[in-house]
Design a protein around this motif. Structure first.
Motif, PDB file in Angstrom:
ATOM      1  N   ASN A  26       0.934  -1.248   0.012  1.00 22.68           N
ATOM      2  CA  ASN A  26       0.076   0.067   0.071  1.00 22.68           C
ATOM      3  C   ASN A  26       0.739   1.225   0.050  1.00 22.68           C
ATOM      4  O   ASN A  26       0.695   2.243   0.611  1.00 22.68           O
ATOM      5  CB  ASN A  26      -0.816   0.078   1.176  1.00 22.68           C
ATOM      6  N   GLY A  28       1.291   3.536  -1.792  1.00 22.43           N
ATOM      7  CA  GLY A  28       0.819   5.063  -2.335  1.00 22.43           C
ATOM      8  C   GLY A  28      -0.507   5.371  -1.439  1.00 22.43           C
ATOM      9  O   GLY A  28      -1.183   6.422  -1.847  1.00 22.43           O
ATOM     10  N   GLU A  30      -3.643   4.292  -1.549  1.00 17.80           N
ATOM     11  CA  GLU A  30      -4.543   3.999  -2.257  1.00 17.80           C
ATOM     12  C   GLU A  30      -5.673   2.972  -1.854  1.00 17.80           C
ATOM     13  O   GLU A  30      -7.080   3.296  -2.058  1.00 17.80           O
ATOM     14  CB  GLU A  30      -4.282   3.662  -3.783  1.00 17.80           C
ATOM     15  N   ASP A  60      -7.881  11.449   1.279  1.00 21.20           N
ATOM     16  CA  ASP A  60      -8.417  10.862   0.318  1.00 21.20           C
ATOM     17  C   ASP A  60      -9.468  11.595  -0.594  1.00 21.20           C
ATOM     18  O   ASP A  60     -10.113  12.551   0.038  1.00 21.20           O
ATOM     19  CB  ASP A  60      -8.996   9.258   0.407  1.00 21.20           C
ATOM     20  N   PRO A  81      -2.465  14.781  -4.080  1.00 23.07           N
ATOM     21  CA  PRO A  81      -1.683  13.584  -3.985  1.00 23.07           C
ATOM     22  C   PRO A  81      -0.653  13.723  -4.947  1.00 23.07           C
ATOM     23  O   PRO A  81      -0.829  14.351  -5.995  1.00 23.07           O
ATOM     24  CB  PRO A  81      -2.655  12.403  -4.304  1.00 23.07           C
ATOM     25  N   ASN A  83       0.560  11.099  -6.496  1.00 26.27           N
ATOM     26  CA  ASN A  83      -0.145  10.025  -7.421  1.00 26.27           C
ATOM     27  C   ASN A  83      -1.230   9.704  -6.916  1.00 26.27           C
ATOM     28  O   ASN A  83      -1.674   9.486  -5.622  1.00 26.27           O
ATOM     29  CB  ASN A  83       0.971   9.031  -7.979  1.00 26.27           C
ATOM     30  N   GLY A  84      -2.258   9.150  -7.989  1.00 23.59           N
ATOM     31  CA  GLY A  84      -3.416   8.428  -7.375  1.00 23.59           C
ATOM     32  C   GLY A  84      -4.400   9.458  -6.582  1.00 23.59           C
ATOM     33  O   GLY A  84      -4.603  10.507  -6.865  1.00 23.59           O
ATOM     34  N   HIS A  85      -5.067   8.834  -5.457  1.00 19.49           N
ATOM     35  CA  HIS A  85      -5.907   9.780  -4.890  1.00 19.49           C
ATOM     36  C   HIS A  85      -5.893   9.456  -3.462  1.00 19.49           C
ATOM     37  O   HIS A  85      -6.861  10.144  -2.580  1.00 19.49           O
ATOM     38  CB  HIS A  85      -7.437   8.841  -5.112  1.00 19.49           C
ATOM     39  N   GLY A  86      -4.769   9.212  -2.843  1.00 19.55           N
ATOM     40  CA  GLY A  86      -4.470   9.305  -1.466  1.00 19.55           C
ATOM     41  C   GLY A  86      -3.204   9.468  -0.959  1.00 19.55           C
ATOM     42  O   GLY A  86      -2.253   9.229  -1.964  1.00 19.55           O
ATOM     43  N   ASP A 215       3.946  10.419   0.542  1.00 16.62           N
ATOM     44  CA  ASP A 215       3.104   9.511  -0.668  1.00 16.62           C
ATOM     45  C   ASP A 215       4.199   8.910  -1.179  1.00 16.62           C
ATOM     46  O   ASP A 215       5.399   9.257  -1.282  1.00 16.62           O
ATOM     47  CB  ASP A 215       2.397  10.628  -1.587  1.00 16.62           C
ATOM     48  N   ASP A 216       3.804   7.749  -2.034  1.00 13.16           N
ATOM     49  CA  ASP A 216       4.606   6.848  -2.746  1.00 13.16           C
ATOM     50  C   ASP A 216       5.893   6.521  -2.021  1.00 13.16           C
ATOM     51  O   ASP A 216       7.033   6.952  -2.742  1.00 13.16           O
ATOM     52  CB  ASP A 216       4.975   7.658  -3.989  1.00 13.16           C
TER      53      ASP A 216
END
Length: 308
Positions: A26, A28, A30, A60, A81, A83-86, A215-216
């Motif tokens: 997990n 990222g 997400e 998120d 973010p 990247n992504g949504h979270g 993040d990431d």
């Protein structure tokens, strides 16, 4: 012969791909159990948790805008973010000495004497008053839980020692290290005492302390054919060890900087160098155990030294 050649190429390709596998589940943020309408926390993005009584937050785009954890608008800052949504957030620096951290178990245990590459993205929340340096990652062989809101007294293997104050752009923190073997968990945060941290006042801040988004997160085994591979475990030698305070340092690669930390994670020695592979360290410090950190073009490595 063609079939044998194909098999060899296939094995090489698989090996190369495996060296880039991210060991952080997990990574990222997400994947979440559910998306509530208001506040939600680190435990909502499993298997991440907190190693202390602090309560890092998860964010998120599914949350209500302008709520505690809304994206891009929240009570902490306006931020998308990486990247992504979270993503997640925690108070890494506070004037009352309390800290928050985030922890996760990696998908596999690190192998002794192997080099691992680490990276993650960090952003300073613009509604907070004080940005700081010393955000890093500590690798542990066991799960940590300390019933406290105070600083964790660990020495991070990867640390960003410049003040991180950008409220718009995500800043990449990266590095690599040679595993001792058995490391299963990572903890992200600020492990340094207040007096060992540099800070910068954010004139637009309305909340005390320094809150950061993350993040990431990535940890993977570095391809031994890459340019960052060191030719031995540490890449450098320090001797005599133990000593009375004067050490000779010899590196196989040109040294750009040398830092020494005590067991509290405080930096007691810092030297910038150019085009040298051998130098002398003269520590004016009490007897005890210290860690010398050497930065070269091929990475960052640490060794334990003893002062008698």
């Amino acid at each position: 012969m063609k079939k044998v050649f194909f098999f060899i190429v296939l094995v090489c390709c698989i090996s190369s791909l495996n060296s880039q596998v991210n060991l952080i589940p997990n990574h990222g943020f997400e994947i979440r159990d559910y998306c509530p309408s208001a506040s939600f926390y680190m435990g909502d993005v499993p298997p991440w948790d907190s190693p202390t009584d602090g309560s890092p937050d998860s964010f998120d785009t599914c949350a209500i805008p302008f709520s505690s954890q809304g994206v891009p608008n929240s009570v902490h800052a306006y931020q998308q973010p990486h990247n992504g949504h979270g993503f997640v957030g925690a108070q890494f620096f506070a004037d009352d000495f309390s800290r928050e951290y985030m922890q996760v178990q990696m998908d596999s245990t690190l192998i002794p004497n192997k080099k691992y590459c680490i990276s993650f993205y960090v952003n300073f929340a613009n509604n907070y008053k004080k940005a700081s340096n010393n955000i890093g990652i500590y690798f542990s062989t066991s799960h940590t839980y300390i019933p406290s809101y105070n600083r964790l007294n660990f020495i991070p293997q990867i640390n960003y020692d410049s003040i991180l104050s950008d409220t718009a752009i995500w800043t990449l923190i990266s590095g690599n290290f040679i595993a001792q073997g058995g490391e299963k968990f990572i903890i992200i945060g600020n492990f340094f005492q207040q007096t060992a941290c540099d800070t910068l006042i954010n004139p637009g801040g309305i909340y005390d302390g320094g809150y950061y988004f993350v993040d990431d997160v990535d940890v993977h085994y570095c391809d031994p054919s890459g340019v960052n591979e060191l030719s031995n475990e540490g890449g450098f030698e320090v001797y005599p060890n133990p000593s009375t305070g004067v050490f000779i340092l010899e590196s196989k690669n040109k040294i750009s900087s040398i830092k020494v930390f005590n067991l509290l994670g405080e930096k007691i020695y810092n030297e910038e160098l150019k085009e040298t592979t051998t130098t002398t360290i003269n520590l004016n410090a009490p007897p005890g155990v210290y860690f010398v950190e050497v930065t070269t073009a091929k990475g960052i490595q640490r060794k334990r030294i003893v002062l008698q």
